[in-house]
Design a protein around this motif. Structure first.
Motif, mmCIF file in Angstrom:
data_model
loop_
_atom_site.group_PDB
_atom_site.id
_atom_site.type_symbol
_atom_site.label_atom_id
_atom_site.label_comp_id
_atom_site.label_asym_id
_atom_site.label_seq_id
_atom_site.Cartn_x
_atom_site.Cartn_y
_atom_site.Cartn_z
ATOM 1 N N PRO A 87 -52.873 37.427 -27.056
ATOM 2 C CA PRO A 87 -53.615 37.954 -28.214
ATOM 3 C C PRO A 87 -54.943 37.235 -28.450
ATOM 4 N N LEU A 88 -55.089 36.026 -27.922
ATOM 5 C CA LEU A 88 -56.344 35.275 -28.068
ATOM 6 C C LEU A 88 -57.327 35.586 -26.944
ATOM 7 N N GLY A 89 -56.942 36.503 -26.067
ATOM 8 C CA GLY A 89 -57.810 36.886 -24.969
ATOM 9 C C GLY A 89 -57.685 35.987 -23.753
ATOM 10 N N ILE A 90 -56.637 35.158 -23.708
ATOM 11 C CA ILE A 90 -56.427 34.251 -22.578
ATOM 12 C C ILE A 90 -55.170 34.710 -21.845
ATOM 13 N N ALA A 91 -55.347 35.202 -20.625
ATOM 14 C CA ALA A 91 -54.216 35.684 -19.827
ATOM 15 C C ALA A 91 -54.112 34.835 -18.567
ATOM 16 N N LEU A 92 -53.085 34.018 -18.503
ATOM 17 C CA LEU A 92 -52.863 33.161 -17.350
ATOM 18 C C LEU A 92 -51.941 33.852 -16.358
ATOM 19 N N ASP A 93 -52.206 33.658 -15.068
ATOM 20 C CA ASP A 93 -51.259 34.120 -14.059
ATOM 21 C C ASP A 93 -49.977 33.299 -14.155
ATOM 22 N N ALA A 94 -48.913 33.831 -13.585
ATOM 23 C CA ALA A 94 -47.603 33.208 -13.748
ATOM 24 C C ALA A 94 -47.531 31.804 -13.156
ATOM 25 N N VAL A 95 -48.037 31.626 -11.949
ATOM 26 C CA VAL A 95 -47.936 30.314 -11.301
ATOM 27 C C VAL A 95 -48.778 29.255 -12.013
ATOM 28 N N PRO A 96 -50.065 29.517 -12.325
ATOM 29 C CA PRO A 96 -50.822 28.515 -13.098
ATOM 30 C C PRO A 96 -50.194 28.220 -14.462
ATOM 31 N N ALA A 97 -49.645 29.252 -15.112
ATOM 32 C CA ALA A 97 -48.989 29.037 -16.403
ATOM 33 C C ALA A 97 -47.766 28.146 -16.247
ATOM 34 N N ALA A 98 -47.022 28.347 -15.155
ATOM 35 C CA ALA A 98 -45.837 27.521 -14.902
ATOM 36 C C ALA A 98 -46.235 26.074 -14.637
ATOM 37 N N ILE A 99 -47.277 25.879 -13.842
ATOM 38 C CA ILE A 99 -47.742 24.521 -13.547
ATOM 39 C C ILE A 99 -48.214 23.828 -14.815
ATOM 40 N N LEU A 100 -49.006 24.540 -15.596
ATOM 41 C CA LEU A 100 -49.532 23.957 -16.834
ATOM 42 C C LEU A 100 -48.404 23.676 -17.823
ATOM 43 N N GLY A 101 -47.508 24.627 -18.005
ATOM 44 C CA GLY A 101 -46.425 24.461 -18.975
ATOM 45 C C GLY A 101 -45.480 23.333 -18.608
ATOM 46 N N LEU A 102 -45.036 23.305 -17.350
ATOM 47 C CA LEU A 102 -44.126 22.240 -16.927
ATOM 48 C C LEU A 102 -44.830 20.890 -16.874
ATOM 49 N N GLY A 103 -46.139 20.903 -16.576
ATOM 50 C CA GLY A 103 -46.901 19.654 -16.588
ATOM 51 C C GLY A 103 -47.009 19.077 -17.987
ATOM 52 N N ILE A 104 -47.283 19.946 -18.962
ATOM 53 C CA ILE A 104 -47.358 19.502 -20.359
ATOM 54 C C ILE A 104 -46.000 18.991 -20.821
ATOM 55 N N SER A 105 -44.954 19.723 -20.471
ATOM 56 C CA SER A 105 -43.607 19.345 -20.900
ATOM 57 C C SER A 105 -43.176 18.011 -20.290
ATOM 58 N N SER A 106 -43.403 17.853 -18.988
ATOM 59 C CA SER A 106 -42.984 16.615 -18.317
ATOM 60 C C SER A 106 -43.861 15.435 -18.701
ATOM 61 N N GLY A 107 -45.090 15.711 -19.168
ATOM 62 C CA GLY A 107 -46.007 14.632 -19.525
ATOM 63 C C GLY A 107 -45.448 13.705 -20.584
ATOM 64 N N GLY A 108 -44.703 14.248 -21.550
ATOM 65 C CA GLY A 108 -44.128 13.410 -22.603
ATOM 66 C C GLY A 108 -43.086 12.450 -22.062
ATOM 67 N N TYR A 109 -42.251 12.936 -21.150
ATOM 68 C CA TYR A 109 -41.227 12.074 -20.552
ATOM 69 C C TYR A 109 -41.855 11.029 -19.635
ATOM 70 N N ILE A 110 -42.840 11.457 -18.846
ATOM 71 C CA ILE A 110 -43.503 10.526 -17.936
ATOM 72 C C ILE A 110 -44.260 9.459 -18.721
#
Length: 229
Positions: A87-110
């Protein structure tokens, strides 16, 4: 022929038609895992240093990040990035979205892994660095980070295994990794037990070498600590 032999006989029959999709999916899974873990390492190191900053505002910001990423499921972060930004006009492809999302999520644990490693280094070494005129950046770069990384290596390898397993969540945002391809094959060949058992074996084969590496690192680290004591 027994039922078990009949069950196993399906694999040589079906593998020629499965192999292309499964092999490509494994490559995508490894790409997502490597990209997410690399991003998590960068974020984690920065946040860990922020958690130990003398500035209260920086410490609070880093702490908030850690608590949010460790409290919010990875799948929620993936959905926010893949569906929530549209809705904000930002459409990520599935693979980049997965990399970014899992990277953000794992960043807290790391970040917590790095923080523990940094705090495990002897405080006297930092004071010695200041005594010889080194800046805080130089102390972290040449003294603290190398030692902290060595201490953090075993749990970091374990975290890499976690990211590998969490990459299966990317199937829910249509990333063409192992789980999505397995579901596609299952829906066409109607052999869900065979295909998902195969997927489980593939994940084990990918994770087992990393697990062995982590154990070897832990043994060496504890042996080194025992020798020092």
């Amino acid at each position: 022929m027994s039922d078990f032999q009949s069950f196993l006989a399906v694999y040589p029959q079906k593998w020629p038609s499965w192999s292309y999709d499964i092999t490509r999916a494994v490559v995508v899974t490894l790409k997502i895992t490597a990209g997410a873990f690399a991003l998590g390492l960068v974020i984690g190191l920065v946040v860990a240093i922020g958690r130990l900053s003398p500035r209260k505002s920086v410490r609070r910001t880093a702490t908030v990040y850690v608590e949010i990423t460790r409290g919010v499921p990875s799948l929620v972060i993936l959905f926010l990035l893949y569906f929530g930004l549209v809705p904000l006009g930002i459409a990520l492809d599935a693979v980049p979205a997965a990399i970014l999302g899992l990277g953000i999520s794992s960043g807290g644990y790391i970040a917590e892994i790095f923080r523990a490693g940094i705090e495990a280094t002897h405080r006297g070494q930092r004071e010695a660095g200041l005594t010889v005129g080194m800046s805080s950046f130089q102390i972290y770069r040449f003294i603290i980070i190398p030692q902290a990384t060595r201490i953090a290596l075993p749990p970091l390898v374990n975290m890499l295994i976690t990211v590998l397993k969490d990459s299966s969540l990317a199937s829910l945002i249509s990333a063409p990794e192992i789980m999505l391809r397995a579901k596609d094959i299952s829906s066409t060949d109607f052999l869900p037990l065979h295909i998902f058992l195969l997927v489980g074996v593939i994940y084990c084969l990918l994770a087992l070498p990393l697990s062995l590496i982590a154990r070897v690192m832990e043994r060496k680290m504890f042996a080194g600590l025992g020798a020092r004591l």
